[in-house]
Design an enzyme around this catalytic site. Structure first.
Site, PDB file in Angstrom:
ATOM      1  N   GLU A 264     -95.386  22.998 -42.257  1.00  0.00           N
ATOM      2  CA  GLU A 264     -94.760  23.224 -43.573  1.00  0.00           C
ATOM      3  C   GLU A 264     -95.760  23.867 -44.548  1.00  0.00           C
ATOM      4  O   GLU A 264     -95.381  24.632 -45.425  1.00  0.00           O
ATOM      5  CB  GLU A 264     -94.243  21.906 -44.175  1.00  0.00           C
TER       6      GLU A 264
ATOM      7  N   CYS B 114     -88.732  18.539 -31.927  1.00  0.00           N
ATOM      8  CA  CYS B 114     -88.724  18.682 -33.387  1.00  0.00           C
ATOM      9  C   CYS B 114     -88.520  20.162 -33.647  1.00  0.00           C
ATOM     10  O   CYS B 114     -89.176  21.001 -33.014  1.00  0.00           O
ATOM     11  CB  CYS B 114     -90.048  18.214 -33.977  1.00  0.00           C
TER      12      CYS B 114
ATOM     13  N   ASP C  50     -81.798  20.850 -42.274  1.00  0.00           N
ATOM     14  CA  ASP C  50     -83.077  20.312 -41.796  1.00  0.00           C
ATOM     15  C   ASP C  50     -83.839  19.755 -42.993  1.00  0.00           C
ATOM     16  O   ASP C  50     -83.565  20.102 -44.141  1.00  0.00           O
ATOM     17  CB  ASP C  50     -83.921  21.396 -41.102  1.00  0.00           C
ATOM     18  N   SER C  51     -84.838  18.914 -42.697  1.00  0.00           N
ATOM     19  CA  SER C  51     -85.698  18.406 -43.764  1.00  0.00           C
ATOM     20  C   SER C  51     -86.437  19.553 -44.455  1.00  0.00           C
ATOM     21  O   SER C  51     -86.835  19.415 -45.611  1.00  0.00           O
ATOM     22  CB  SER C  51     -86.715  17.429 -43.174  1.00  0.00           C
TER      23      SER C  51
ATOM     24  N   CYS D 172     -82.227  19.012 -37.047  1.00  0.00           N
ATOM     25  CA  CYS D 172     -83.414  18.184 -37.273  1.00  0.00           C
ATOM     26  C   CYS D 172     -83.310  17.004 -36.320  1.00  0.00           C
ATOM     27  O   CYS D 172     -82.310  16.274 -36.343  1.00  0.00           O
ATOM     28  CB  CYS D 172     -83.410  17.708 -38.729  1.00  0.00           C
TER      29      CYS D 172
ATOM     30  N   HIS E 210     -89.362  22.064 -35.909  1.00  0.00           N
ATOM     31  CA  HIS E 210     -90.499  22.831 -36.455  1.00  0.00           C
ATOM     32  C   HIS E 210     -91.400  23.380 -35.337  1.00  0.00           C
ATOM     33  O   HIS E 210     -92.117  24.357 -35.533  1.00  0.00           O
ATOM     34  CB  HIS E 210     -91.373  21.940 -37.337  1.00  0.00           C
TER      35      HIS E 210
HETATM   36  N1  DGL Z   1     -87.496  19.485 -38.064  1.00  0.00           N
HETATM   37  C1  DGL Z   1     -87.489  18.049 -38.163  1.00  0.00           C
HETATM   38  C2  DGL Z   1     -87.250  17.442 -36.780  1.00  0.00           C
HETATM   39  O1  DGL Z   1     -86.720  18.116 -35.939  1.00  0.00           O
HETATM   40  C3  DGL Z   1     -88.753  17.653 -38.832  1.00  0.00           C
HETATM   41  C4  DGL Z   1     -88.783  16.261 -39.250  1.00  0.00           C
HETATM   42  C5  DGL Z   1     -89.687  16.006 -40.401  1.00  0.00           C
HETATM   43  O2  DGL Z   1     -89.340  16.426 -41.504  1.00  0.00           O
HETATM   44  O3  DGL Z   1     -90.685  15.325 -40.186  1.00  0.00           O
HETATM   45  O4  DGL Z   1     -87.551  16.326 -36.505  1.00  0.00           O
END
Ligand code: DGL
Length: 272
Positions: free
Chosen positions: A156, A190, A8-9, A71, A192
């Site tokens: 975050e 997403c 993931d990011s 992600c 997150h």
């Molecule tokens: N968890 C990522 C997603 O599902 C986050 C993307 C981001 O870093 O903006 O899109």
């Protein structure tokens, strides 16, 4: 043999990893969060693709045979190109899977009104991946989308539970539901967003079902491994999990526990 890679990011993919481990506890996992370059959601197609490919290569080089892009933004903007163009060149026997397809396969069955809403990053929304995929499986379902550009930065940085944080979240949820009062299913598009699911639940009408992806992805992964015994045999099974981050390992360890529910000891690495 190697661990299953989960990318993931940043921290969001930990919500997916957590559900995958509940369902498949015997497998080994290697998590990679590109926290130093998060969020991805507002970045261009080319950059998300470049960063995601670097991460996939890193996980392959560390022994992963199978990588899950946990992600949505990376799944929307990089998965298809990696599957169709890159794998053949870099690792023809390895596989990369995403998180959008599993959710879109089942979503039509959940809505009674055939109207579903997607909360996601700007990148995922503008890729149109959700409307396109849902149309394949449930052509009669109407899909409404709302980009939530502030949510990942708020999550975050742990600011989502402040008055200002709740305000941003409510504004986007209201905008989505305002598009059609009959929307009865909301997808958290997403990884997150499960962190704020309780707050979202508290501000939407009781009949609106909120779908987060962790269980769905875990169930589909189990099914994939059953259908691909040759890949299953290449996934090691000692029940271990290791964490890599491109940011400070100390910071990652401090924050990750909230997502995964246990203490984490990560290693700092560089990508790119
Ligand atoms: N968890 C990522 C997603 O599902 C986050 C993307 C981001 O870093 O903006 O899109």
């Amino acid at each position: 043999m190697g661990p299953i890679g989960v990318f993931d990011s940043g921290y969001g993919g930990l919500t997916i990893l957590s559900d995958i481990r509940k369902r498949l506890p015997e497998y080994d996992f290697l998590y990679l969060g590109d926290n130093a370059r998060a969020p991805y959601g507002t970045r261009s197609f080319d950059i998300v693709y470049e960063f995601t490919l670097e991460a996939v290569n890193e996980l392959f080089n560390r022994g992963c045979e199978l990588v899950i892009l946990a992600c949505n933004t990376a799944s929307a903007k990089a998965l298809r190109t990696i599957q169709q163009n890159d794998l053949i060149k870099i690792a023809p026997d390895k596989r990369v899977l995403g998180v959008i397809r599993p959710s879109t396969e089942i979503i039509g069955d959940l809505s009674k009104t055939n109207k579903v809403g997607i909360l996601a990053t700007q990148g995922t929304v503008s890729s149109l991946s959700y409307p396109i995929e849902i149309a394949k499986f449930s052509p009669g379902t109407k899909v409404y989308q709302q980009a939530c550009p502030m949510w990942v930065p708020l999550i975050e940085t742990n600011k989502y539970d402040s008055e200002a944080g709740r305000e941003f979240i409510k504004e986007d949820v209201d905008k989505l539901l305002g598009q059609d009062p009959d929307i009865d299913v909301l997808i958290l598009g997403c990884t997150h967003y499960p962190i704020v699911i309780d707050y979202i639940r508290s501000i939407v009408p009781k009949n609106v079902e909120i779908v987060s992806q962790g269980n769905i992805v875990a169930e589909r992964l189990e099914d994939y491994l059953k259908r691909h015994p040759e890949m299953n045999e290449r996934c090691s099974k000692k029940g271990s999990v290791r964490y890599l981050t491109t940011e400070s390992a100390e910071e990652f360890d401090g924050n990750a526990a909230a997502y995964i529910g246990e203490a984490v000891h990560s290693t700092h690495i560089k990508l790119g």
